[in-house]
Every structure is written in structure tokens, then in C-alpha cells.
Design an enzyme around this catalytic site. Structure first.
Site, PDB file in Angstrom:
ATOM      1  N   GLY A 112       1.051  -1.486   0.090  1.00  0.00           N
ATOM      2  CA  GLY A 112      -0.187   0.070   0.037  1.00  0.00           C
ATOM      3  C   GLY A 112       0.658   1.420   0.530  1.00  0.00           C
ATOM      4  N   ASP A 114       2.740   3.005  -2.710  1.00  0.00           N
ATOM      5  CA  ASP A 114       2.465   3.754  -3.598  1.00  0.00           C
ATOM      6  C   ASP A 114       1.908   5.416  -3.398  1.00  0.00           C
ATOM      7  OD1 ASP A 114       0.776   4.621  -6.405  1.00  0.00           O
ATOM      8  OD2 ASP A 114       1.622   2.760  -7.067  1.00  0.00           O
ATOM      9  N   SER A 119      -1.962   1.683  -5.805  1.00  0.00           N
ATOM     10  CA  SER A 119      -2.365   0.140  -6.014  1.00  0.00           C
ATOM     11  C   SER A 119      -4.400  -0.216  -5.484  1.00  0.00           C
ATOM     12  CB  SER A 119      -2.073  -0.653  -5.124  1.00  0.00           C
ATOM     13  OG  SER A 119      -1.455   0.709  -4.084  1.00  0.00           O
ATOM     14  N   VAL A 180       7.197  -5.796  -0.667  1.00  0.00           N
ATOM     15  CA  VAL A 180       7.652  -6.830  -1.332  1.00  0.00           C
ATOM     16  C   VAL A 180       7.231  -6.546  -3.305  1.00  0.00           C
ATOM     17  CG1 VAL A 180       8.802  -9.083  -2.187  1.00  0.00           C
ATOM     18  CG2 VAL A 180       8.912  -8.328   0.223  1.00  0.00           C
ATOM     19  N   GLY A 181       6.283  -6.604  -3.361  1.00  0.00           N
ATOM     20  CA  GLY A 181       5.579  -7.221  -4.495  1.00  0.00           C
ATOM     21  C   GLY A 181       6.036  -5.396  -5.800  1.00  0.00           C
ATOM     22  N   GLY A 182       5.684  -4.178  -4.462  1.00  0.00           N
ATOM     23  CA  GLY A 182       5.809  -2.697  -5.660  1.00  0.00           C
ATOM     24  C   GLY A 182       7.287  -2.741  -5.400  1.00  0.00           C
ATOM     25  N   HIS A 183       8.223  -3.215  -4.131  1.00  0.00           N
ATOM     26  CA  HIS A 183       9.313  -2.064  -4.441  1.00  0.00           C
ATOM     27  C   HIS A 183       9.956  -3.119  -5.303  1.00  0.00           C
ATOM     28  CE1 HIS A 183      12.471   0.024  -1.785  1.00  0.00           C
ATOM     29  NE2 HIS A 183      13.117  -1.696  -2.192  1.00  0.00           N
ATOM     30  N   TYR A 189      15.174   0.228  -4.212  1.00  0.00           N
ATOM     31  CA  TYR A 189      16.568   0.205  -4.230  1.00  0.00           C
ATOM     32  C   TYR A 189      16.779   0.286  -2.267  1.00  0.00           C
ATOM     33  CZ  TYR A 189      16.015   5.053  -2.751  1.00  0.00           C
ATOM     34  OH  TYR A 189      15.655   6.339  -1.758  1.00  0.00           O
ATOM     35  N   TYR A 475       8.920   5.801  -7.314  1.00  0.00           N
ATOM     36  CA  TYR A 475       8.475   6.721  -7.071  1.00  0.00           C
ATOM     37  C   TYR A 475       7.158   7.520  -7.540  1.00  0.00           C
ATOM     38  CZ  TYR A 475      13.003   7.306  -3.511  1.00  0.00           C
ATOM     39  OH  TYR A 475      13.803   7.311  -2.591  1.00  0.00           O
TER      40      TYR A 475
END
Length: 537
Positions: A112, A114, A119, A180-183, A189, A475
Site C-alpha cells: 500500500g 504507492d 494500487s 515486496v511486490g511493488g518494491h 533500492y 516514486y
């Protein structure tokens, strides 16, 4: 005729009753979607318990539990007609197939975080596929790998690694509650990127569900698609269920520090030296520069504070030797240094007291929740001192927006720009993150703070990358451009795509072509597709 077991009878009756309740709040297409989910449910893993509609008593708490930007938690914010909290891969497959059949937009939410709420917010009827129940972390120290489901948080990943080893870690973000999914799908990084690259550089396999509901690993999806989901935004292509990551070696002792200087303490000179050395320091040393506006201690007038925040993969004596030689102006002393294990340095960077039990990393709720705006830039040339002084003046005028400067160099300058869809490599000195946070609710407060952030961003134009002015995909910043719902259109997405990944917008278009292409698909054809803005069918 066989006799149904009590479990099957109860499950069937529960599904029927819940279906009647849900349908009271759904229109006909949404009801058809719900029925599709139920029809595609496996008896061994019933989907009904994972479905929430506005009529469900827990709907609001489930929706709000992973909203990390309060700007998108207003009464006027569009809400999903359904939330599916998947707990099995079959739930994801049902969601994909039914969304495709009923033509509903699916928003995939991991943690969540984003920045633009993409999302969990949409301007068209949509539902959320919430991944938070799928968060297993299976660490294999012998092979120095881990399978990580995309509903896990970074804190959970770090904790599970530390459970098994004190000499392993993973190069990802410093905020433990990020999903983890979005990152990882947007590259990811952290403070070890100068040593090990971005997070996605360390992905070696994945479990992926495509638009036809088929489950793939790296071999079955092919190298093109595997390349794309490591930095190109995973939700552009399907649903990523899990990533297999390479663990990295960390020393038993690492060192962190945070040293602050204001303009009255000659911060300009410190910043000037930082920008000439930060990308050239040993790759084990990462020094972030944070800039914000604070009150002078005595007069109450505003000034700029420069905070130098570091992780060094080694002991304090070695760090002091490096700093005295390469960055002497900062005057780092032994008392500034905090020697810890790597896992406790995660606490330091998350502003959690380092003596806290490390199971705090399993807490999925951020320490604070605010409304926020973020933007990004890349810097390729040092900023003249006169330019820095102009920036300080503008920051003091605006007061609210902050900037983080994250240095590149090291491994980031060595990895080819085409290895994954993250091209920001050699030639970049540092990345800028613009930050504005506020507690007031409502559109007026939001517009005020958005305006302040955009003014600082505009002021920085002469000092950052050009043609294109680059940005970091993770970002999220819809100021750069938006590709609206429907068939991807280059004219809509080109600005965001060119800036954020130099290829992201066309990854969307080319993905749709390649998923149904009958020709041989290679990484070179992907790049060619992006370059000439067409797909090879």
C-alpha cells in the site's frame, strides 16, 4: 447418490448466504463478477472467506489497513466495489480470469505504499486484489537464496534472513513496512545499492500468473517477460506471486552515523564536498544527504539543515580512516559512529531505537501515517555553490518540501543499463527524492502542499538531468503523465515512460503485443519495441 460431508454442506450454505448478502450492494455486472469468482473457487481453498464488499462489516478496516497515503483516504476517494484478500494462488487465478471476462479493472496491492495510491484507487469501477495474506519468506542459507511472496514486507524479509544468519542480508529499502511486490517489481533500492545494485538486480526467479490465469516460473515465462518484471512494474504484465532472491553477504559488524549541519555551521561547504565525493567513495559506504528547513536554535528564524546519514559495511575504525581521507570536512568522530549488526542497522535507518527487539520488523503498520507527495530527479553534474545557495533560499521560502540525495556510483555505475528495465546507471551522481508531508485533511490542504512541492521541483530544473528529465518509477508521480484506462496510448504515457524508465510506457504497449506474439521473443526485440514504439507481431 453420495452423501455430502458436513464440511461441504456448511461451506456451500455459507457461500449461498454470503452471496445473497453481497448482491444487495452490487449492480448486475458486479454481481456477475462475484458469481464468476465463486464458480472458479476450488473446494479445497474456498474463495468466499477472502471476499469483502461494502456490505461486509470488515470492509472499511480491510480497505484502510493498507492505505499509506492519507490523501487517498478521504470520503470523496473512489472505493473498490470488492476487495479480494487472496490466500491461495487459485484466488489470484480466479480474479484474473473474472476481471478479464467481466472487463473490470484490477488493482494489485502489496504493502500500500504507492505514493499516488495507484494500487487501491481508480476513476473507473474496480476491485482490489490484496496480497497481504501471501507473505511467506522461505530462506535457504545453504544456497544463499530465499523465495519471498509479494505480500511480505521488507521488514519481514530482513527478519527472516536474520533468523537464519548474521552474515546475510538483502539490498532493499529502508522502510520496513514497504511491500515486496511493488518494491521489487519497480526495481527497489536501499543503502546497499552501491555495493550490490538495486533490489531487482538480485532476483533470479519468479512465480507469475499471466492474463490467462496460468502460473509460470522463469523458465516457462521466458527471459523477455522475466526481464520486464524486474523494474518495469509487475502489474503491467500480470500478477507476481513470489520472487526468488539472492541473499548478499554482510559483515558481522556494520557502522552507521548521522551528522547534521545548518547553514550557520557552514552546511554549504559540507554539501559541496559531499557532492564531489559521495559517488566515488568505496562501494561499501553509502551516505545519504537529507535537506530540510528548521528553526534556528536561538533566533527562531528559518534555516536549512543538511543531515548526512550513512551505512558502512565494516567497523568504525575503517570508516573513520576512509572519511578522514576522502571526506575530511565532515569531521566524523568515533562518538558519531554506531556499530551494530546489519539487522540492527535496519532499525537505525527506520528511526527505531537500535536496542528494540528485532521482531518489531514484523509490525506491518507504519509508525506514522500522513498525507504526502513525492517526486524525483537525477543529477549528473555537481551543483555550483551559487546554485546551492539559491536552493537554500528557495527552500526557506517554501519551508515544507524536503529533499533526499541518494548517491550512486559503485556497483550502480558498473551494471549495464539494459540488464533490467532500470536504466539509471553510469553517469548519475545521485537521485533526488522530493518529500512533502502534512496532517490536514481535505482538497485545499492537499493542493497547497502539492503546489509547494511542485515549486521546489520546478526550481531544481537547471540542476538535474535533461532530455529527458529522468524520474524513478517507484516514486510514483502522476504529474509526469498518465496513461488512462483502455488500450495503451503512446501519446498519453510517453512523458512518464520516457522519464521514469526510458521505456516504461512502451513496456505496457509492447507487453500486450508480446503476450500474444507468434514470433520469437528476445530481450533485443523488447528493447527494439521500446525504441521504435511498435511491436513485432
Amino acid at each position: 447418490m453420495g452423501i455430502l460431508s458436513p464440511v461441504v454442506v456448511v461451506t456451500t450454505l455459507s457461500t449461498i448466504l454470503l452471496s445473497i448478502l453481497w448482491r444487495a450492494t452490487l449492480d448486475l455486472p458486479q454481481e456477475s463478477f462475484l458469481q464468476c469468482l465463486l464458480e472458479n473457487s476450488l473446494r479445497s481453498h474456498p474463495i468466499s472467506a477472502a471476499i469483502y464488499t461494502p456490505q461486509s462489516s470488515s470492509y472499511s478496516s480491510v480497505l484502510e489497513s493498507y492505505i499509506r497515503n492519507l490523501r487517498f483516504n478521504e470520503t470523496s476517494t473512489p472505493k473498490p466495489f470488492l476487495i479480494l484478500t487472496a490466500s491461495h494462488e487459485s484466488h489470484i487465478q480466479a480474479a484474473v480470469l473474472c476481471a478479464k471476462k467481466q472487463d473490470f479493472q484490477m488493482k494489485i496491492r502489496s504493502g500500500g505504499h504507492d505514493y499516488e495510491g495507484l494500487s487501491y484507487v481508480s476513476s473507473v469501477p474496480f476491485f482490489i486484489l490484496d496480497m497481504f495474506n501471501l507473505r511467506s519468506v522461505d530462506v535457504d542459507i545453504g544456497n544463499e537464496t530465499a523465495w519471498v511472496q509479494t505480500g511480505a514486507t521488507l521488514g519481514e524479509v530482513y527478519y527472516r534472513i536474520a533468523e537464519r544468519s548474521n552474515i546475510h542480508g538483502f539490498p532493499a529499502g529502508v522502510c520496513p513496512t514497504v511491500g515486496v511486490g511493488g518494491h521489487l517489481s519497480g526495481a527497489g533500492y536501499g543503502n546497499m545499492m552501491r555495493k550490490y545494485g538495486v533490489s531487482a538486480d538480485n532476483i533470479i526467479d519468479a512465480q507469475f500468473i499471466d492474463a490467462d490465469g496460468r502460473l509460470h516460473d522463469r523458465k516457462s515465462m521466458g527471459e523477455d517477460l522475466f526481464w520486464a518484471i524486474r523494474g518495469g512494474g509487475g502489474a503491467s504484465f500480470g500478477v507476481i506471486l513470489a520472487y526468488k532472491i539472492m541473499l548478499v553477504r554482510v559483515p558481522q559488524k556494520v557502522t552507521s552515523f548521522q551528522v547534521e549541519k545548518t547553514l550557520e555551521e557552514n552546511a554549504t561547504d559540507f554539501v559541496d564536498q559531499w557532492q564531489h565525493v559521495a559517488d566515488k567513495l568505496p562501494e561499501e559506504l553509502f551516505i545519504r544527504l537529507a535537506l530540510d528547513v528548521v528553526n534556528r536554535s536561538q533566533s527562531g528564524e528559518k534555516t536549512v539543515r543538511a543531515s548526512f546519514i550513512s551505512l558502512f559495511l565494516g567497523d568504525s575504525d575503517t570508516l573513520l580512516s576512509i572519511m578522514n581521507e576522502r571526506f575530511p570536512k565532515l569531521g566524523l568522530s568515533k562518538s558519531d559512529c554506531v556499530e551494530t549488526s546489519w539487522i540492527r542497522s535496519v532499525l537505525f535507518w527506520a528511526n527505531i531505537p537500535i536496542e528494540t527487539k528485532i521482531d518489531v520488523l514484523l509490525d506491518r503498520t507504519p509508525q506514522t501515517l500522513v498525507s504526502l507527495k513525492r517526486k524525483s530527479d537525477y543529477v549528473k553534474e555537481p551543483i555550483p555553490k551559487a546554485g546551492l545557495e539559491g536552493i537554500w533560499k528557495r527552500m526557506i521560502e517554501l519551508q515544507v518540501p524536503k529533499m533526499f540525495f541518494n548517491p550512486y556510483g559503485g556497483k550502480m555505475a558498473e551494471i549495464p543499463s539494459t540488464k533490467i528495465p532500470f536504466p539509471h546507471r553510469a553517469g548519475n551522481l545521485w537521485k533526488i527524492q522530493y518529500l512533502a508531508n502534512w496532517n490536514e485533511s481535505g482538497i485545499e490542504a492537499a493542493n497547497h502542499h502539492l503546489g509547494l512541492t511542485r515549486k521546489l521541483y520546478d526550481y531544481m530544473t537547471p540542476f538535474v538531468s535533461k532530455n529527458p528529465r529522468e524520474a524513478y518509477l517507484n516514486y510514483r508521480d502522476v504529474d509526469l503523465g498518465t496513461s488512462y484506462n483502455g488500450k495503451p496510448v503512446y501519446s498519453e504515457g510517453r512523458v512518464y515512460g520516457i522519464r521514469s524508465s526510458c521505456c516504461f510506457a512502451w513496456l505496457l504497449v509492447c507487453a500486450s503485443c508480446f503476450l500474444f506474439s507468434t514470433r520469437k521473443r528476445t530481450e533485443q526485440s523488447w528493447l527494439r519495441c521500446v525504441e521504435v514504439r511498435q511491436c513485432f507481431m
